[in-house]
Design a protein around this motif. Structure first.
Motif, short mmCIF file in Angstrom:
data_model
loop_
_atom_site.label_atom_id
_atom_site.label_comp_id
_atom_site.label_asym_id
_atom_site.label_seq_id
_atom_site.Cartn_x
_atom_site.Cartn_y
_atom_site.Cartn_z
N ALA A 85 -2.89 -7.71 11.60
CA ALA A 85 -2.60 -6.32 11.92
C ALA A 85 -1.48 -6.24 12.95
CB ALA A 85 -3.84 -5.62 12.46
N PRO A 86 -0.70 -5.15 12.93
CA PRO A 86 0.32 -4.96 13.97
C PRO A 86 -0.30 -4.38 15.23
CG PRO A 86 0.40 -3.13 12.43
CD PRO A 86 -0.67 -4.07 11.93
N ILE A 87 0.09 -4.89 16.39
CA ILE A 87 -0.34 -4.30 17.65
C ILE A 87 0.87 -4.20 18.57
CG2 ILE A 87 -2.65 -5.30 17.40
CD1 ILE A 87 -1.92 -7.08 19.83
N GLU A 88 0.75 -3.33 19.56
CA GLU A 88 1.78 -3.25 20.59
C GLU A 88 1.55 -4.38 21.59
OE1 GLU A 88 2.81 0.90 21.87
OE2 GLU A 88 0.95 1.34 20.78
N TRP A 89 2.64 -4.93 22.11
CA TRP A 89 2.51 -6.11 22.93
C TRP A 89 3.54 -6.12 24.05
CZ3 TRP A 89 6.49 -9.96 22.76
CH2 TRP A 89 7.47 -9.73 21.79
N ILE A 90 3.24 -6.95 25.05
CA ILE A 90 4.17 -7.24 26.15
C ILE A 90 4.39 -8.73 26.16
CG2 ILE A 90 4.49 -7.16 28.64
CD1 ILE A 90 2.62 -4.70 28.65
N HIS A 91 5.64 -9.15 26.20
CA HIS A 91 5.99 -10.56 26.01
C HIS A 91 6.38 -11.19 27.34
CE1 HIS A 91 9.07 -13.69 24.51
NE2 HIS A 91 7.86 -14.20 24.46
N GLY A 99 -0.59 -4.37 24.56
CA GLY A 99 0.10 -3.40 25.39
C GLY A 99 -0.77 -2.86 26.51
N GLY A 100 -0.27 -2.90 27.72
CA GLY A 100 -1.01 -2.42 28.87
C GLY A 100 -1.90 -3.48 29.47
N GLY A 101 -1.95 -4.69 28.84
CA GLY A 101 -2.86 -5.71 29.29
C GLY A 101 -2.23 -6.78 30.14
N GLY A 102 -1.08 -6.53 30.69
CA GLY A 102 -0.44 -7.53 31.53
C GLY A 102 0.65 -8.24 30.77
N GLY A 103 1.06 -9.38 31.29
CA GLY A 103 2.08 -10.16 30.61
C GLY A 103 3.44 -10.02 31.23
N GLY A 104 3.59 -9.21 32.25
CA GLY A 104 4.87 -9.13 32.93
C GLY A 104 5.83 -8.20 32.25
N GLY A 105 7.08 -8.29 32.62
CA GLY A 105 8.07 -7.35 32.13
C GLY A 105 9.07 -7.99 31.20
N GLY A 106 8.62 -8.93 30.37
CA GLY A 106 9.53 -9.67 29.53
C GLY A 106 9.91 -9.00 28.24
N GLY A 107 9.61 -7.73 28.04
CA GLY A 107 9.95 -7.03 26.82
C GLY A 107 8.72 -6.76 25.99
N GLY A 108 8.87 -5.99 24.94
CA GLY A 108 7.70 -5.64 24.13
C GLY A 108 8.09 -5.06 22.81
N GLY A 109 7.15 -4.43 22.14
CA GLY A 109 7.34 -3.86 20.82
C GLY A 109 6.08 -4.02 20.02
N TYR A 110 6.21 -4.43 18.76
CA TYR A 110 5.07 -4.70 17.90
C TYR A 110 5.08 -6.16 17.49
CZ TYR A 110 4.45 0.35 17.37
OH TYR A 110 4.24 1.69 17.61
N ILE A 111 3.90 -6.69 17.23
CA ILE A 111 3.77 -8.04 16.72
C ILE A 111 2.65 -8.05 15.68
CG2 ILE A 111 2.16 -8.75 18.55
CD1 ILE A 111 3.55 -11.54 18.44
N PHE A 112 2.86 -8.81 14.59
CA PHE A 112 1.86 -8.95 13.54
C PHE A 112 0.97 -10.13 13.90
CE2 PHE A 112 0.47 -10.80 9.47
CZ PHE A 112 -0.17 -9.70 8.92
#
Length: 324
Positions: A85-91, A99-112
């Motif tokens: 499934a696709p989810i929003e993420w932070i890389h 998304g919203g769960g941490g991971g710093g400010g390295g970019g984001g978007g969607y990931i399958f």
């Protein structure tokens, strides 16, 4: 947009917004009747078409555990039942978080995101499903989609048909894969499409399908995104937490991000034009799902707390989809 709107409206006027059902209970189509549905690229349901199958009559938890005694199986595991499934993420540095769960400010978007996989005794897997899995525990689902009913579940294979005769004769093809699906209502399937003709048979519980024809592709807001896989890692307090590992070697793929059950979110400019078809399969029912149709699936458990289905994937004949 006007040209596509006119095309889609014309298609919707020529085709019913409900799924065709075979006229008689327990009826199965002839090869010619099936080929007419294939040529029109339209689904249908045969109510009770598999009612006489041994699997529909005999399968329950005790029987499955007895037949699968001592065997281990591949199980998909996710935090929320949202495999593939696709989810929003932070890389951040090769690891991604929801998304919203941490991971710093390295970019984001969607990931399958693909599920984590584990091998476990079949009996332990089914016991976990039957007990409902405690709140907060990972969600387990037997969904390996690799012809598993003719491999790791081979001892159950005699209880289903080795092929669907009318589909085999019409398409002149044997099934590419025959898959067994065992889970609970906690597992859902995000909107997607497959490049196979799909014959889907409900055994225990119910499956609830939302279907969109290929012509509604612009409505689903397909977005090219990287691929990842769920993994459990050690958190700061020593507890296991879920992260997503980005698969850098995997090619980005287009994935539908619009959900017809939440039409106001992630919509494209065409999403409001969609007219989804909906159908529920009961034990013994059979659905023909044409190649490249978008579908989203949820499920309701039977009396023992599990949902079981079998599907047959056949290679598409490569016909042109002409509407009459």
């Amino acid at each position: 947009m006007q040209a596509y709107t006119a095309l889609l409206r014309n298609y919707q006027e020529l085709n019913s917004n409900t799924i065709n059902e075979l006229q008689k209970e327990d009826e199965q189509p002839s090869p010619l009747e099936f080929m007419r549905h294939v040529a029109r690229n339209r689904p249908f349901v045969g109510r009770g078409a598999a009612r006489a199958w041994p699997a529909v009559r005999k399968w329950n938890i005790a029987y499955l555990k007895q037949r699968m005694a001592g065997r281990k199986v591949n199980i998909a595991v996710t935090p929320l039942g949202n495999a593939d499934a696709p989810i929003e993420w932070i890389h951040d540095g090769g690891v991604v978080s929801k998304g919203g769960g941490g991971g710093g400010g390295g970019g984001g978007g969607y990931i399958f995101v693909q599920p984590s996989e584990t091998i476990q005794p079949f009996s332990a897997f089914v016991d976990g499903l039957m007990n409902g899995m405690r709140e907060g525990e990972p969600v387990a689902y037997a969904q390996s989609q690799n012809d598993n009913l003719r491999n790791e579940y081979l001892c159950l294979f005699p209880d289903v048909m080795s092929g669907i005769d009318w589909a085999r004769i019409a398409l002149q093809r044997e099934p590419e894969a025959i898959n067994l699906w065992i889970g609970t209502e906690k597992s859902t399937t995000a909107l997607h499409k497959d490049n196979y003709e799909n014959i889907y048979v409900q055994i225990i519980g119910q499956k609830h399908f939302v279907l969109l024809p290929p012509i509604e592709g612009p409505c689903v807001n397909e977005t090219v995104m990287p691929q990842g896989v769920y993994e459990q890692v050690m958190g700061e307090g020593g507890q296991n937490v879920w992260n997503i590992k980005k698969l850098d070697q995997a090619e980005p793929i287009p994935v539908a991000i619009w959900d017809p059950d939440n039409p106001g979110q992630r919509a494209s400019k065409y999403s409001a034009l969609s007219c989804p078809l909906r159908v529920t399969l009961n034990p013994g029912d059979m659905l023909y799902l044409p190649s490249t149709w978008y579908h989203k699936v949820t499920q309701t458990c039977g009396p023992e707390g599990i949902c079981v289905a079998v599907n047959y994937w056949l290679e598409s004949p490569g016909h042109s989809y002409v509407q009459h």
